[in-house]
Motif scaffolding. Structure first.
Motif, mmCIF file in Angstrom:
data_model
loop_
_atom_site.group_PDB
_atom_site.id
_atom_site.type_symbol
_atom_site.label_atom_id
_atom_site.label_comp_id
_atom_site.label_asym_id
_atom_site.label_seq_id
_atom_site.Cartn_x
_atom_site.Cartn_y
_atom_site.Cartn_z
ATOM 1 N N SER A 47 0.792 -1.224 0.000
ATOM 2 C CA SER A 47 0.000 0.000 0.000
ATOM 3 C C SER A 47 0.828 1.280 0.000
ATOM 4 O O SER A 47 0.274 2.356 -0.073
ATOM 5 N N GLY A 48 2.128 1.199 0.070
ATOM 6 C CA GLY A 48 2.938 2.409 0.117
ATOM 7 C C GLY A 48 3.401 2.839 -1.258
ATOM 8 O O GLY A 48 2.776 2.542 -2.280
ATOM 9 N N ARG A 49 4.520 3.545 -1.275
ATOM 10 C CA ARG A 49 5.106 4.029 -2.512
ATOM 11 C C ARG A 49 6.582 3.649 -2.540
ATOM 12 O O ARG A 49 7.228 3.568 -1.505
ATOM 13 N N ALA A 50 7.118 3.391 -3.741
ATOM 14 C CA ALA A 50 8.522 3.022 -3.898
ATOM 15 C C ALA A 50 9.171 3.908 -4.955
ATOM 16 O O ALA A 50 8.595 4.133 -6.016
ATOM 17 N N ARG A 51 10.351 4.394 -4.649
ATOM 18 C CA ARG A 51 11.088 5.221 -5.603
ATOM 19 C C ARG A 51 11.567 4.399 -6.783
ATOM 20 O O ARG A 51 11.611 3.170 -6.743
ATOM 21 N N ARG A 52 11.955 5.107 -7.839
ATOM 22 C CA ARG A 52 12.501 4.413 -9.005
ATOM 23 C C ARG A 52 13.743 3.631 -8.634
ATOM 24 O O ARG A 52 13.935 2.491 -9.088
ATOM 25 N N ASP A 106 3.561 5.003 -6.747
ATOM 26 C CA ASP A 106 4.377 6.207 -6.749
ATOM 27 C C ASP A 106 4.141 7.047 -8.004
ATOM 28 O O ASP A 106 4.360 8.246 -8.004
ATOM 29 N N THR A 107 3.681 6.408 -9.077
ATOM 30 C CA THR A 107 3.359 7.133 -10.305
ATOM 31 C C THR A 107 1.867 7.446 -10.374
ATOM 32 O O THR A 107 1.360 7.773 -11.446
ATOM 33 N N ASN A 108 1.184 7.326 -9.239
ATOM 34 C CA ASN A 108 -0.241 7.648 -9.102
ATOM 35 C C ASN A 108 -1.128 6.719 -9.935
ATOM 36 O O ASN A 108 -2.118 7.144 -10.530
ATOM 37 N N THR A 134 8.510 10.085 -10.254
ATOM 38 C CA THR A 134 7.615 10.154 -9.102
ATOM 39 C C THR A 134 6.657 11.323 -9.245
ATOM 40 O O THR A 134 7.050 12.403 -9.662
ATOM 41 N N LYS A 135 5.402 11.100 -8.873
ATOM 42 C CA LYS A 135 4.439 12.197 -8.798
ATOM 43 C C LYS A 135 4.642 12.864 -7.440
ATOM 44 O O LYS A 135 4.525 12.216 -6.402
ATOM 45 N N PHE A 136 4.949 14.139 -7.442
ATOM 46 C CA PHE A 136 5.377 14.817 -6.228
ATOM 47 C C PHE A 136 4.242 15.227 -5.300
ATOM 48 O O PHE A 136 4.484 15.686 -4.210
ATOM 49 N N GLU A 137 3.003 15.066 -5.709
ATOM 50 C CA GLU A 137 1.897 15.366 -4.806
ATOM 51 C C GLU A 137 1.531 14.107 -4.020
ATOM 52 O O GLU A 137 1.751 12.986 -4.475
ATOM 53 N N SER A 143 2.586 9.995 1.035
ATOM 54 C CA SER A 143 3.346 11.139 0.579
ATOM 55 C C SER A 143 4.407 10.669 -0.428
ATOM 56 O O SER A 143 4.693 9.481 -0.515
ATOM 57 N N PRO A 144 4.974 11.591 -1.190
ATOM 58 C CA PRO A 144 5.960 11.199 -2.208
ATOM 59 C C PRO A 144 7.124 10.404 -1.616
ATOM 60 O O PRO A 144 7.546 10.640 -0.496
ATOM 61 N N ALA A 145 7.639 9.467 -2.399
ATOM 62 C CA ALA A 145 8.723 8.606 -1.931
ATOM 63 C C ALA A 145 10.061 9.316 -1.938
ATOM 64 O O ALA A 145 11.012 8.826 -1.371
#
Length: 146
Positions: A47-52, A106-108, A134-137, A143-145
């Motif tokens: 459910s979270g976000r991962a950076r490239r 992370d890319t929405n 990454t989508k910064f919003e 929140s953004p990764a």
């Protein structure tokens, strides 16, 4: 008395309840293996976000481990796909799925976009999604990764 004063000076104040712990400074010093270990530690987090960096370094190390497993299978069992390859593939399947879904978040995009890889030629679109920035919003996955 003197010990208590020293403890108060060195102990950081507690964080507010709504504060987000910032790991970005620590991640700046991560190497390839650290990103891979982070992906392994979060194998149950869908459910979270991962950076490239996290996604592509995880994929790079996974590919390297699969190649090493194939070489060992060829040397030991005289076959390209054997016991070691199957163990590595099964052991990294869920962590790979989790880091891919978090990368899509992370890319929405929803994690269900991973199913597009099942459609021939249209699966290339998934690579574009995974490589996009990454989508910064903030979105529904956090929140953004970076």
């Amino acid at each position: 008395m003197e010990y208590k004063n020293m403890l108060d000076k060195t102990t950081p104040p507690p964080l507010p309840l709504n504060a987000v712990v910032n790991n970005y400074a620590a991640e700046a010093n991560y190497g390839i293996i650290d990103w891979f270990k982070k992906g392994l530690r979060n194998y149950t987090n869908f459910s979270g976000r991962a950076r490239r960096k996290e996604y592509w370094y995880f994929l790079l190390i996974q590919t390297g481990l699969m190649i090493i497993a194939m070489i060992l299978d060829t040397i030991i069992f005289d076959t390209g796909v054997g016991l070691f390859y199957i163990l590595v593939a099964l052991g990294l399947f869920i962590p790979n799925l989790a880091v891919t879904i978090r990368r899509l978040h992370d890319t929405n995009r929803s994690g269900w976009w991973i199913l597009i890889s099942l459609i021939p030629l249209l699966g290339i679109l998934l690579i574009v999604f995974l490589a996009s920035d990454t989508k910064f919003e903030s979105n529904q996955w956090g929140s953004p990764a970076k």
